[in-house]
Design a protein around this motif. Sequence first.
Motif, mmCIF file in Angstrom:
data_model
loop_
_atom_site.group_PDB
_atom_site.id
_atom_site.type_symbol
_atom_site.label_atom_id
_atom_site.label_comp_id
_atom_site.label_asym_id
_atom_site.label_seq_id
_atom_site.Cartn_x
_atom_site.Cartn_y
_atom_site.Cartn_z
ATOM 1 N N VAL A 101 0.838 -1.205 0.000
ATOM 2 C CA VAL A 101 0.000 0.000 0.000
ATOM 3 C C VAL A 101 0.871 1.253 0.000
ATOM 4 N N GLN A 102 1.917 1.251 0.837
ATOM 5 C CA GLN A 102 2.797 2.421 0.903
ATOM 6 C C GLN A 102 3.469 2.690 -0.438
ATOM 7 N N THR A 123 -1.262 4.871 5.047
ATOM 8 C CA THR A 123 -1.032 3.428 5.060
ATOM 9 C C THR A 123 -1.377 2.842 6.424
ATOM 10 N N GLY A 124 -0.952 3.521 7.492
ATOM 11 C CA GLY A 124 -1.249 3.052 8.838
ATOM 12 C C GLY A 124 -2.736 3.006 9.126
ATOM 13 N N ALA A 125 -3.457 4.024 8.664
ATOM 14 C CA ALA A 125 -4.911 4.056 8.868
ATOM 15 C C ALA A 125 -5.597 2.901 8.145
ATOM 16 N N VAL A 126 -5.152 2.622 6.918
ATOM 17 C CA VAL A 126 -5.757 1.548 6.124
ATOM 18 C C VAL A 126 -5.474 0.180 6.739
ATOM 19 N N GLN A 127 -4.218 -0.045 7.153
ATOM 20 C CA GLN A 127 -3.856 -1.364 7.641
ATOM 21 C C GLN A 127 -4.217 -1.593 9.108
ATOM 22 N N SER A 128 -4.734 -0.567 9.807
ATOM 23 C CA SER A 128 -5.097 -0.724 11.221
ATOM 24 C C SER A 128 -6.212 -1.748 11.422
ATOM 25 N N SER A 316 10.198 2.423 -7.541
ATOM 26 C CA SER A 316 10.311 1.423 -6.490
ATOM 27 C C SER A 316 9.613 1.893 -5.234
ATOM 28 N N VAL A 317 9.554 1.012 -4.248
ATOM 29 C CA VAL A 317 8.846 1.320 -3.004
ATOM 30 C C VAL A 317 9.444 2.571 -2.379
ATOM 31 N N GLY A 318 8.558 3.394 -1.803
ATOM 32 C CA GLY A 318 8.961 4.698 -1.318
ATOM 33 C C GLY A 318 10.053 4.670 -0.270
ATOM 34 N N VAL A 319 10.071 3.675 0.605
ATOM 35 C CA VAL A 319 11.064 3.668 1.668
ATOM 36 C C VAL A 319 12.445 3.350 1.153
ATOM 37 N N ALA A 320 12.537 2.848 -0.062
ATOM 38 C CA ALA A 320 13.836 2.412 -0.562
ATOM 39 C C ALA A 320 14.575 3.494 -1.341
ATOM 40 N N TYR A 321 13.854 4.473 -1.876
ATOM 41 C CA TYR A 321 14.507 5.511 -2.667
ATOM 42 C C TYR A 321 14.002 6.883 -2.252
ATOM 43 N N ILE A 322 14.930 7.673 -1.748
ATOM 44 C CA ILE A 322 14.557 8.981 -1.219
ATOM 45 C C ILE A 322 15.268 10.079 -1.999
ATOM 46 N N ASN A 323 14.523 11.083 -2.448
ATOM 47 C CA ASN A 323 15.147 12.216 -3.142
ATOM 48 C C ASN A 323 15.756 13.182 -2.141
#
Length: 323
Positions: A101-102, A123-128, A316-323
């Motif tokens: 989801v993220q 994401t936290g709200a959805v997966q709660s 790619s997944v957001g946590v893996a690549y940061i600008n």
Amino acid sequence: MRLFNSVEKGQRELITIEKNMESFFAGCVGGGVGIAVGHPFDTVKVRLQTQKIGLTSNIQYKGIVDCVVKIIQKEGVTGFYKGLTPPLVGLSIQNAFLFGVQHNIIKYFGSDLVSQFKAGCITGAVQSILSNTIELAKIQLQVQGVGQKVKSRRELKLKGTFSVFSHLYKTDGIRGCFRGNWVTLARDCPGCGAYFYIYAYFCHLFTPHSGNADEVKVHQLLLAGGLAGALSWAFVLPIDVIKSKIQAEGFLPHGRYKNYMDCIRTCYRSEGIQGFTRGLLPTVVRAFPVNAVTLCTVSILLRLMNRESTHDKQDSVGVAYIN
């Protein structure tokens, strides 16, 4: 020309599906590894948070060491693994859902730090909803038979996830099966936001010129993941304490509390402010290795799978690549 555009669109859709599957798979594996490492710490945390403390009653566990010793003495080593099945199965799926989801949400927000926080909150709200179900079953299993050494599974009143929800439905109806859902939402929304923000921040800190997680070394990924888990859990611990108490003891007429506010007032009257920080040390101690392993595993798996792909890494997944 139309045929070319149609083919190109189809290729993009296939790539998107592939990246989603990669995120789900990486989250599932990372979650399973993390749970295997951290469940004993979680059991200690839950026991400390849910022990009954009155104005005249003696405290059951004096601290982490006392809790660990008493579990070993009275329940054996297996006492630390009560309630393992729901999180082992459920949280593997939950982590797959979380990172999947993220990954999709971050594409619409961008990958800067503020966007990481926003996407994490959503994401936290959805997966709660999913996490509340898993943790309700886990806590019910963890707090049953406190101080009793169980020789066989037959002696247990609650034998697994199905029996937990069957019991809750019989005693409290459908409401009992969703016990603690609102407080779980209140915990997971800001908690996940902080989680992804902190991890992204440290990934960026370790790669100040590019922000590319491919350049972050394994020990740095472990450190970033551990700090993200420990700090985000410390941030939401007071809410988690209330959640644990409600999920363990429930609401009247069959439970202990009238409502959420009654639980907060009761906790404050009997334990003071320190009652809302109970279980802080085992929570942080557990959160560091669990999330270090989880996020490092997810990032490395995505890194390996991304090497097989030729499209833009920014997808790619957001946590893996940061600008």
